[in-house]
Design an enzyme around this catalytic site. Structure first.
Site, PDB file in Angstrom:
ATOM      1  N   GLU A  61      -5.170  10.921   1.807  1.00 27.09           N
ATOM      2  CA  GLU A  61      -5.318   9.807   1.041  1.00 27.09           C
ATOM      3  C   GLU A  61      -5.512   8.536   2.739  1.00 27.09           C
ATOM      4  OE1 GLU A  61      -0.511   8.631   0.686  1.00 27.09           O
ATOM      5  OE2 GLU A  61      -1.042  10.286  -1.235  1.00 27.09           O
ATOM      6  N   ASP A  67       6.532   1.283   4.828  1.00 25.33           N
ATOM      7  CA  ASP A  67       6.748   2.081   5.933  1.00 25.33           C
ATOM      8  C   ASP A  67       7.413   1.887   6.825  1.00 25.33           C
ATOM      9  OD1 ASP A  67       2.628   1.811   4.951  1.00 25.33           O
ATOM     10  OD2 ASP A  67       3.966   3.394   5.468  1.00 25.33           O
ATOM     11  N   TYR A  81       2.637   9.748  -8.545  1.00 27.77           N
ATOM     12  CA  TYR A  81       3.420  10.293  -7.023  1.00 27.77           C
ATOM     13  C   TYR A  81       4.495  10.207  -6.779  1.00 27.77           C
ATOM     14  CZ  TYR A  81       3.383   9.646  -1.992  1.00 27.77           C
ATOM     15  OH  TYR A  81       3.677   9.359  -0.220  1.00 27.77           O
TER      16      TYR A  81
HETATM   17  O1  LIG Z   1       5.083   9.436   5.359  1.00 30.22           O
HETATM   18  P1  LIG Z   1       6.250  10.473   4.573  1.00 30.22           P
HETATM   19  O2  LIG Z   1       7.705  10.045   4.746  1.00 30.22           O
HETATM   20  O3  LIG Z   1       4.703  11.971   5.004  1.00 30.22           O
HETATM   21  O4  LIG Z   1       5.334  10.104   3.599  1.00 30.22           O
HETATM   22  C1  LIG Z   1       4.149   9.734   3.034  1.00 30.22           C
HETATM   23  C2  LIG Z   1       3.545   8.828   2.802  1.00 30.22           C
HETATM   24  O5  LIG Z   1       3.176   8.146   4.328  1.00 30.22           O
HETATM   25  C3  LIG Z   1       2.439   8.142   2.334  1.00 30.22           C
HETATM   26  O6  LIG Z   1       1.936   8.575   0.840  1.00 30.22           O
HETATM   27  C4  LIG Z   1       2.125   6.574   2.482  1.00 30.22           C
HETATM   28  C5  LIG Z   1       2.231   5.768   3.346  1.00 30.22           C
HETATM   29  N1  LIG Z   1       2.679   4.382   3.033  1.00 30.22           N
HETATM   30  C6  LIG Z   1       2.714   4.409   2.168  1.00 30.22           C
HETATM   31  C7  LIG Z   1       3.591   3.504   1.230  1.00 30.22           C
HETATM   32  C8  LIG Z   1       4.967   3.164  -0.189  1.00 30.22           C
HETATM   33  C9  LIG Z   1       4.721   4.954  -1.008  1.00 30.22           C
HETATM   34  C10 LIG Z   1       3.407   6.186   0.339  1.00 30.22           C
HETATM   35  C11 LIG Z   1       3.556   5.837   0.731  1.00 30.22           C
END
Ligand SMILES: O=P(O)(O)OC[C@@H](O)[C@@H](O)c1c[nH]c2ccccc12
Length: 268
Positions: A49, A60, A174
């Protein structure tokens, strides 16, 4: 065939779960992001990603917010992030790239030119966390005609929307493991297993779980129920930890090696 579909097919044949890292592009700079992507591939990542830094990353947690701030100090744009995908491909990275961006930068780009551009630059998937299914008809139509997988998010609170979201998903679904924002967690939403089996029943498209995953134990916990796991903050935190090493050419290899070691420990 879309590279995401090919990757999941290969993994299914090997009985393996996809490891899907997230990183904020441009943190600490664009050239280093290409080298980190190479390190992630060497560490066993199956697709990546590519996070477009954004000034108002609502979903975030603090780790990714700080990474976005560092990247935005270098004025990293969505165009720069897409260019990193092409540079990584030219450097020999074979992994499928999923562009991860909030909706505003896409709107600023213009929907049609955006899709033409990401196809040309070899992007295979797209995640737009603040574009709900109720408003994504035009984006979905453009994605489908460009064979770009628009990957939807479902949360444990999605309830009756899960079926609608999951049934026409492409690439993968997801599954957000917990409520709230991204970030390393010690526990996940109560009933996460029931939630994942609900999503599994709603679609034949692969499903992947994200939010809070930071260890091999977490990966193993979900491997039986999902086709992939997404790890963002734990990797972005590791990048943050080794930033002083990454910022000097003489110690950059050591910084990249520490990222590789951490991520290969997740893949197992
Ligand atoms: O950071 P984590 O807790 O490992 O989760 C994945 C996430 O960072 C990535 O998929 C993501 C980054 N920014 C986001 C905003 C919404 C959903 C998902 C995301």
């Amino acid at each position: 065939m879309n590279l995401i579909d090919a990757a999941f097919e290969q993994l299914r044949n090997k009985g393996e779960t996809a490891l899907i890292p997230f990183l904020t592009i441009g943190d600490p700079d664009l050239a280093t992001s290409v080298e980190i992507i190479q390190a992630l591939e060497e560490a066993g990542a199956d697709m990546i990603e590519l996070g477009v830094p954004y000034s108002d990353p609502l979903a975030d947690g603090p780790v990714i917010q700080r990474a976005s701030e560092r990247a935005l100090k270098n004025k990293v744009s969505i165009v720069d992030c897409i260019q990193v995908a092409e540079s990584a491909r030219q450097a020999g990275v074979k992994l499928p790239f999923i562009l991860f961006t909030y909706y505003n930068p896409v709107l600023q780009f213009g929907l049609k030119p955006f899709f033409a551009h990401i196809v040309e630059k070899g992007i295979s998937g797209l995640i737009i966390p603040d574009l709900p299914i109720e408003e994504d008809a035009e984006v979905r139509q453009l994605a489908e005609s460009a064979d770009i997988h628009l990957i939807p998010l479902v949360a444990p609170t999605s309830n009756d929307r899960v079926t609608r979201i999951a049934s026409n998903a492409r690439g993968f679904v997801y599954c957000v493991s917990s409520l709230g924002v991204t970030g390393v967690r010690t526990d996940f939403h109560q009933g996460i297993e029931d939630f994942l089996s609900t999503v599994r029943k709603a679609t034949n498209t692969p499903i992947a779980v994200g939010f809070g995953i930071s260890s091999r134990e977490h990966v193993e916990r979900f491997a039986g129920q999902c086709d992939g796991v997404i790890v963002g903050s734990a990797i972005v935190r590791k990048i943050e930890e080794v930033l002083p090493l990454l910022l000097s050419e003489s110690t950059k290899p050591e910084g990249l090696a520490q990222i590789r070691t951490f991520v290969s420990g997740l893949k197992g």
